[in-house]
Design an enzyme around this catalytic site. Structure first.
Site, PDB file in Angstrom:
ATOM      1  N   ASP A 187      61.276  52.255   3.875  1.00  0.00           N
ATOM      2  CA  ASP A 187      61.171  53.669   3.504  1.00  0.00           C
ATOM      3  C   ASP A 187      62.138  54.001   2.377  1.00  0.00           C
ATOM      4  OD1 ASP A 187      59.299  53.989   5.384  1.00  0.00           O
ATOM      5  OD2 ASP A 187      60.588  54.935   6.879  1.00  0.00           O
ATOM      6  N   LEU A 237      20.126  47.064   5.949  1.00  0.00           N
ATOM      7  CA  LEU A 237      19.736  45.747   6.440  1.00  0.00           C
ATOM      8  C   LEU A 237      18.605  45.868   7.434  1.00  0.00           C
ATOM      9  CD1 LEU A 237      23.133  44.017   7.265  1.00  0.00           C
ATOM     10  CD2 LEU A 237      21.506  43.323   5.529  1.00  0.00           C
ATOM     11  N   LYS A 266      29.066  42.606  12.636  1.00  0.00           N
ATOM     12  CA  LYS A 266      28.654  43.853  12.010  1.00  0.00           C
ATOM     13  C   LYS A 266      29.649  44.916  12.447  1.00  0.00           C
ATOM     14  CE  LYS A 266      24.503  46.407  10.918  1.00  0.00           C
ATOM     15  NZ  LYS A 266      24.974  47.766  11.092  1.00  0.00           N
ATOM     16  N   TYR A 272      37.667  46.019   6.338  1.00  0.00           N
ATOM     17  CA  TYR A 272      37.258  44.621   6.156  1.00  0.00           C
ATOM     18  C   TYR A 272      36.252  44.572   5.016  1.00  0.00           C
ATOM     19  CZ  TYR A 272      39.188  42.826  10.573  1.00  0.00           C
ATOM     20  OH  TYR A 272      40.006  42.418  11.580  1.00  0.00           O
ATOM     21  N   LYS A 275      21.398  43.099  16.429  1.00  0.00           N
ATOM     22  CA  LYS A 275      22.195  44.089  17.162  1.00  0.00           C
ATOM     23  C   LYS A 275      22.264  43.708  18.632  1.00  0.00           C
ATOM     24  CE  LYS A 275      22.176  48.066  14.437  1.00  0.00           C
ATOM     25  NZ  LYS A 275      22.209  49.417  14.772  1.00  0.00           N
ATOM     26  N   CYS A 310      41.845  75.856  42.573  1.00  0.00           N
ATOM     27  CA  CYS A 310      42.442  74.543  42.346  1.00  0.00           C
ATOM     28  C   CYS A 310      42.139  73.622  43.527  1.00  0.00           C
ATOM     29  CB  CYS A 310      43.949  74.665  42.144  1.00  0.00           C
ATOM     30  SG  CYS A 310      44.761  73.073  41.997  1.00  0.00           S
ATOM     31  N   CYS A 336      45.741  72.976  45.256  1.00  0.00           N
ATOM     32  CA  CYS A 336      46.606  73.989  45.880  1.00  0.00           C
ATOM     33  C   CYS A 336      45.886  75.303  46.135  1.00  0.00           C
ATOM     34  CB  CYS A 336      47.847  74.216  45.018  1.00  0.00           C
ATOM     35  SG  CYS A 336      47.480  75.092  43.493  1.00  0.00           S
TER      36      CYS A 336
END
Ligand code: IVH
Length: 673
Positions: free
Chosen positions: A38, A84, A116, A224, A313, A407, A410
């Site tokens: 830094d 594709l 892929k 990538y 796929k 709740c 409680c």
């Protein structure tokens, strides 16, 4: 420093920083500490600000963003970005292979298999070794120029290494939000009570369309690369291209494999079916490409996609199962989260019994009923989610879900704040799961970090009424702990030592530990640094709070509300008496770089050339100045950036408050020598 010296230093710093960046982001090696890094970056930043003539687009300082793009320019792709052909079946792969071989009679054909990647497709243009442009896919013909945002992706080189790539070329790749970052961001968002990001792909795509590139930089996207395009022929196969790109400094996933026939391709598919779930990003299949460029050329394209590639796929990791019941959990802040209990079902290698349902709206939108057959899927999140109901299987017995109005723990009536999806239990101090969760929050590593104390022990202590609030932990005696189930001499001593040690935990940890809603670890740090001690924070009004970089109104309101509550005031007093740190450590206070702006107050407005919105505020504080959020007669200066609203200007003028330009401010802060 002469101009010449500055130029040389700038160049040396850039080289050094780029080297560390590459080691860190692509080789996972830290050559220097974060602080040193830094420091180098800051030095470079300052030099570039002092000598703007030496600023370049490939400087590592560009990684931190700061550019605001109002609307992205549409640009045409030099080579269209095609899609594709897709398949889910092995038979169709065999057919694809047959078509390829038929078009290339008597030639050996090699394939490259890649995963892929499920992110956002990018096209990157390099001119003379420098990243000139980064564009989204758009409609394939033209996309958005998002260069400023792309520069913040650290694994995309701003300047490539000399490896013989042509003067102009394009690289295609997939930008993605690593699963770890996705989880981290969502955890912080949850802690801060913000809406969660739906999945890593949407998050990546949303991030890349943000207007403020400094926000993009913080998300830490990755990329990538998987295609290379140029007019000149520098390589003759896809494998060579990929290896050359890697040498030039691009990030290539090491998962690709050369296959000599379609059987090897099918083996690759099988090998990666489950292994891919361990990768740092989501993948939804594999891409099979003919390796040789001349063969690719001979095969050509259909109207939409290349004939030399196909995507296989994997079937979505989805399963159908029965929804038995819904359980309602109460979290630390009282938020109620419904969770589905399912008939156990196998999904992508694990058995799923529970799924998240988010909130009451989700139940209504899905029209979920108990006994329904539901589809569950595994996404980027660890907990699977319900993606739909199989209405054809609904029986008349299917029971409507009645969302609780009290709740479940409680029995206090639940509340739902306007604009919020979640229901809350307001019984902070009496609701058992909230109390327990607050203890767990308090002892965690990022907070008080109490060794020797776990969930089970907390339960025991609460059961035995040894503790009521976290302050009671500091009053525990040896005998009280020793008497707890499972505790022996050594474990008792350990726990006592852990508690003792936690008294030294730094102020920012304590501030996070007390569990103010929306105050996550980062916000706690910001508040601690800014106000330096708890009393200043407790005293701060809304204006003072929102003047802190990155603190918005919602956090400010929550902080104010917290300190107004007498129970909280008492808790703080007890923790103070226990000796916890409620003040910033001396060495932390010295982060101030200078006091050139000391005693002066500033309002910042508009867009700046040399700083991001938050960055300029940090600079003011680091140089001893005070930030204010609105213009009043007491204000010392208004710093006017580009596109500042006319109302602010008029108000400052009418009150005779000096208006500084960015240049004037830089001089006043002493950022130029
Ligand atoms: S090659 C002619 N390789 O999938 C298309 N694409 O459906 C060449 N994708 O928009 C694309 N991983 O965003 C290729 N290893 C990979 C890929 C990949 C993901 C995406 C890409 C493209 C889409 C095509």
């Amino acid at each position: 420093m002469t101009r010449e010296e500055a130029k040389n230093t700038i160049e040396k710093l850039r080289e050094e920083i780029s080297y560390y960046n590459e080691q860190y982001y692509q080789n996972d090696t830290s050559v220097v500490s974060d602080i040193e890094f830094d420091h180098l970056l800051e030095k470079l930043n300052q030099l570039e600000n002092s000598y703007p003539e030496f600023k370049t687009s490939d400087s590592p300082t560009q990684r931190v963003g700061g550019t605001i793009t109002k609307s992205f320019e549409t640009v045409y792709h030099r080579y269209p970005m095609l899609s594709l052909g897709n398949t889910y079946s092995e038979q169709e792969l065999v057919d694809f292979d047959k078509r390829v071989r038929k078009a290339l009679p008597d030639q050996p054909v090699e394939y490259i298999c890649e995963l892929k990647f499920d992110g956002v497709a990018l096209s990157l243009t390099y001119e003379n070794g420098i990243l000139a442009r980064g564009v989204t896919r758009g409609d394939g013909e033209r996309g958005d120029d998002i260069t400023a945002n792309i520069r913040t992706i650290r694994t995309i080189p701003l300047k490539i290494k000399e490896v013989g790539l042509p003067g102009i070329f394009e690289v295609r790749g997939e930008a993605f939000l690593p699963l770890s970052s996705f989880t981290r961001i969502n955890k912080v968002r949850e802690e801060n009570g913000e809406a969660l990001l739906a999945n890593p792909r949407n998050a990546a795509s949303g991030t890349l369309k943000m207007q403020d590139s400094s926000v993009v930089a913080k998300r830490q996207l990755d990329c990538y690369v998987y295609s290379f395009l140029a007019d000149e022929e520098v390589v003759s196969t896809h494998a060579e291209a990929i290896s050359l790109l890697e040498k030039a400094g691009f990030n290539v996933s090491p998962t690709f494999r050369k296959c000599k026939d379609i059987q090897e391709v099918i083996k690759y598919i099988e090998d990666w079916e489950f292994k891919r779930l361990e990768l740092p990003l989501e993948t939804d299949g594999i891409v099979i490409k003919v390796n040789s460029y001349s063969q690719q050329k001979a095969l050509g394209f259909t109207a939409k996609s290349p004939r030399w590639a196909i995507a296989y796929k994997y079937k979505a990791k989805s399963a159908a199962t029965t929804l038995h019941s819904i359980e309602y959990n109460v979290g630390r802040t009282g938020a109620v989260t419904p969770v589905a209990n399912l008939e156990p079902v196998k999904l992508a290698g694990t058995v799923v019994k529970r799924a998240s349902i988010h909130n009451a709206n989700f139940i209504a939108e899905m029209d979920l009923r108990l006994g329904d057959t539901v589809f569950v899927e595994k996404g980027g999140e660890i907990i699977p989610k319900i993606t739909g109901v199989d209405f054809s299987k609904r029986t008349p017995e299917a029971e409507e879900v009645v969302y609780p109005d009290h709740c479940p723990a409680c029995n206090t009536p639940l509340i739902r704040q306007e604009g919020e999806a979640a229901h809350y239990c307001p019984n902070d101090f009496g609701c058992p799961p909230q109390i327990k969760a607050r203890f767990e929050h308090f002892i965690q590593r990022k907070a008080m970090n109490i060794d020797g104390l776990g969930e089970r022990t907390i339960e025991l202590m609460l059961d035995k009424k040894l503790v009521h609030t976290v302050a009671d932990l500091y009053k525990l005696t040896y005998d009280e702990i020793y008497a707890l189930e499972g505790f022996k001499d050594l474990s008792t001593q350990n726990l006592l030592a852990g508690i003792e040690n936690s008294r030294k935990a730094p102020f920012e940890n304590v501030l996070f530990a007390i569990g103010i809603r929306y105050v996550g670890r980062t916000v706690a740090e910001k508040l601690a640094r800014h106000f330096k001690n708890i009393d200043e924070i407790a005293k701060a009004d809304k204006e003072a709070l929102v003047a802190v970089p990155e603190i918005g109104e919602r956090i400010a309101d929550s902080v104010i509300g917290y300190f107004r509550d007498p129970d909280h005031q008492q808790l703080i007093n007890e923790l103070k008496a226990a000796g916890l740190q409620f003040e910033l450590a001396e060495e932390e206070k010295d982060v101030q770089i200078s006091d050139t702006l000391s005693g002066k107050s500033f309002v910042v407005s508009g867009v700046f050339e040399n700083f991001g919105r938050e960055e300029i505020k940090e600079v003011i504080v680091a140089h001893g100045g005070k930030l204010v959020s609105s213009i009043s007669a007491k204000l010392d200066y208004l710093i006017a950036g580009d596109k500042m609203g006319p109302a602010k200007k008029e108000k400052a003028e009418s009150l005779n408050i000096p208006i500084l330009s960015e240049e004037e401010f830089i001089k006043m802060a002493g950022l130029v020598r």
